[in-house]
Write an enzyme that holds these catalytic residues in place. Structure first.
Site, PDB file in Angstrom:
ATOM      1  N   ASP A  69       6.594  24.994  11.011  1.00 45.00           N
ATOM      2  CA  ASP A  69       6.849  25.875   9.867  1.00 45.00           C
ATOM      3  C   ASP A  69       6.816  27.345  10.265  1.00 45.00           C
ATOM      4  O   ASP A  69       6.191  27.738  11.259  1.00 45.00           O
ATOM      5  CB  ASP A  69       5.856  25.607   8.739  1.00 45.00           C
ATOM      6  CG  ASP A  69       4.414  25.919   9.108  1.00 45.00           C
ATOM      7  OD1 ASP A  69       3.997  25.545  10.228  1.00 45.00           O
ATOM      8  OD2 ASP A  69       3.704  26.541   8.293  1.00 45.00           O
ATOM      9  N   GLU A 121       1.133  25.216   9.192  1.00 43.85           N
ATOM     10  CA  GLU A 121       0.163  26.123   9.830  1.00 43.85           C
ATOM     11  C   GLU A 121       0.102  27.458   9.126  1.00 43.85           C
ATOM     12  O   GLU A 121      -0.957  28.099   9.080  1.00 43.85           O
ATOM     13  CB  GLU A 121       0.526  26.313  11.310  1.00 43.85           C
ATOM     14  CG  GLU A 121      -0.576  26.938  12.160  1.00 43.85           C
ATOM     15  CD  GLU A 121      -0.547  28.454  12.197  1.00 43.85           C
ATOM     16  OE1 GLU A 121      -1.501  29.049  12.740  1.00 43.85           O
ATOM     17  OE2 GLU A 121       0.428  29.065  11.691  1.00 43.85           O
TER      18      GLU A 121
END
Length: 346
Positions: A69, A121
């Protein structure tokens, strides 16, 4: 052949621009599934897709971990010579591609490693928390964050996110005898600590909400604090001070991630330092003011954990993310050299 510069750069140019073209802000990591199926097949790595849309490539007792991400805001990928631009080029798709290429070479040479391309994250670290729940221990864990290519991160600060709700009796503003906004503002000023040193606690208000009507004092107020602290600070002491200042208010702990610190004389740190020197560069020890998946995964590392990766960390989360083929090439060599050196210590 696999360590030849031209071969590695060719692989980087083959994979990274395509990866950057897939927009994967937190929560949309599923969009990268076809890409990971393709790269796993081409590099002869096994692939497991987890329930959080994280991707595990290979199977071994050393874990190389990055994240799929990115922060929001797509940047069209482009190439200028040996520089590649795009959202995630630095944080964290560039380091992740470096790790995957390194893992494919290591596995071909008999060194079994796992690459964890984790989700979320940049949000609540669902991918790392899933790995933690699975509970598999690894001899060594290397977190692939941008460390300026020559830096080795041995410490991240912890984080506490707090929502504080305070209440009061509302009054008509023309005749009010008190004002909740004013009272809470004083508490915020007393609590806030900004521009602190690394080992000093940072307490920063990031959200404040209060009031509903133009002519009525508010009956409630909510403030959110982002608190950062190192291993040298006491969470209990921090919370005690918050409770004392906001006595009578409701304090909700939204998130708590403890700090992490690695011994600079540990095998994993010394091996990575030597691996950077082997590439004719001067390594540096870094302490990061933020928090990463290293904080969450530290208890799964039996013998050592650190963070290392290519990319200029000052470009993280900016609209100017870019990374060079040389940066990724150097990092790939460092990963390979370091893991080969760590292997006899397992």
């Amino acid at each position: 052949m696999f360590l030849e510069k031209d071969y590695l750069k060719l692989k980087i140019k083959q994979f990274l621009p395509e990866f950057l073209s897939i927009y994967t802000p937190s929560g949309e990591e599923y969009k990268a599934k076809d890409f990971f199926e393709k790269i796993a097949s081409e590099l002869d790595l096994s692939l497991q897709v987890t329930s959080t849309n994280s991707y595990l490539l290979g199977d071994g007792d050393i874990l190389l971990v990055g994240h799929v991400d990115t922060v929001p805001g797509f940047i069209n990928p482009k190439e200028e010579g040996e520089i590649i631009y795009g959202r995630g080029a630095v944080d964290d798709k560039g380091p992740l591609i470096s790790m995957i290429i390194a893992a494919s070479i290591l596995n071909k040479n008999g060194y079994s490693v796992t690459v964890g391309a984790l989700s979320d994250e940049e949000n609540k670290s669902k991918g790392a928390r899933e790995i933690l729940r699975i509970g598999k221990k690894y001899d060594y864990i290397i977190v692939g964050e941008p460390t300026n290519t020559f830096g080795v991160v041995v410490e991240y600060r912890g984080v506490i996110h707090l929502d504080i709700l305070c209440r009061a009796r509302s009054e008509h503003s023309s005749s009010a005898t008190s004002n909740l906004i004013f009272e809470i503002a004083k508490k915020i000023i007393n609590t806030t600590r900004i521009n602190t040193g690394y080992d000093d606690v940072s307490i920063v208000p990031t959200i404040f909400k209060s009031g509903e009507y133009l002519n009525v004092t508010p009956s409630n107020a909510v403030v959110h604090f982002d608190i950062r602290y190192s291993v040298r600070n006491s969470k209990d002491q921090i919370m005690s001070e918050i409770h004392r200042e906001f006595e009578g208010c409701e304090i909700h702990e939204v998130e708590d991630i403890s700090p992490v610190k690695v011994d600079v004389n540990s095998d994993i740190v010394k091996v990575f330092m030597r691996s950077i020197i082997k590439e004719n560069y001067k390594p540096t020890i870094l302490r990061k003011r933020g928090t990463s998946d290293m904080n969450i995964l530290k208890d799964l590392a039996l013998k050592g954990i650190l963070a290392y990766g290519p990319g200029n960390s000052s470009l993280e989360h900016t609209d100017h993310e870019k990374i060079s083929l040389d940066e990724i090439f150097i990092a790939t060599k460092v990963y390979i050299n370091a893991i080969e050196a760590l292997w006899p210590k397992m």
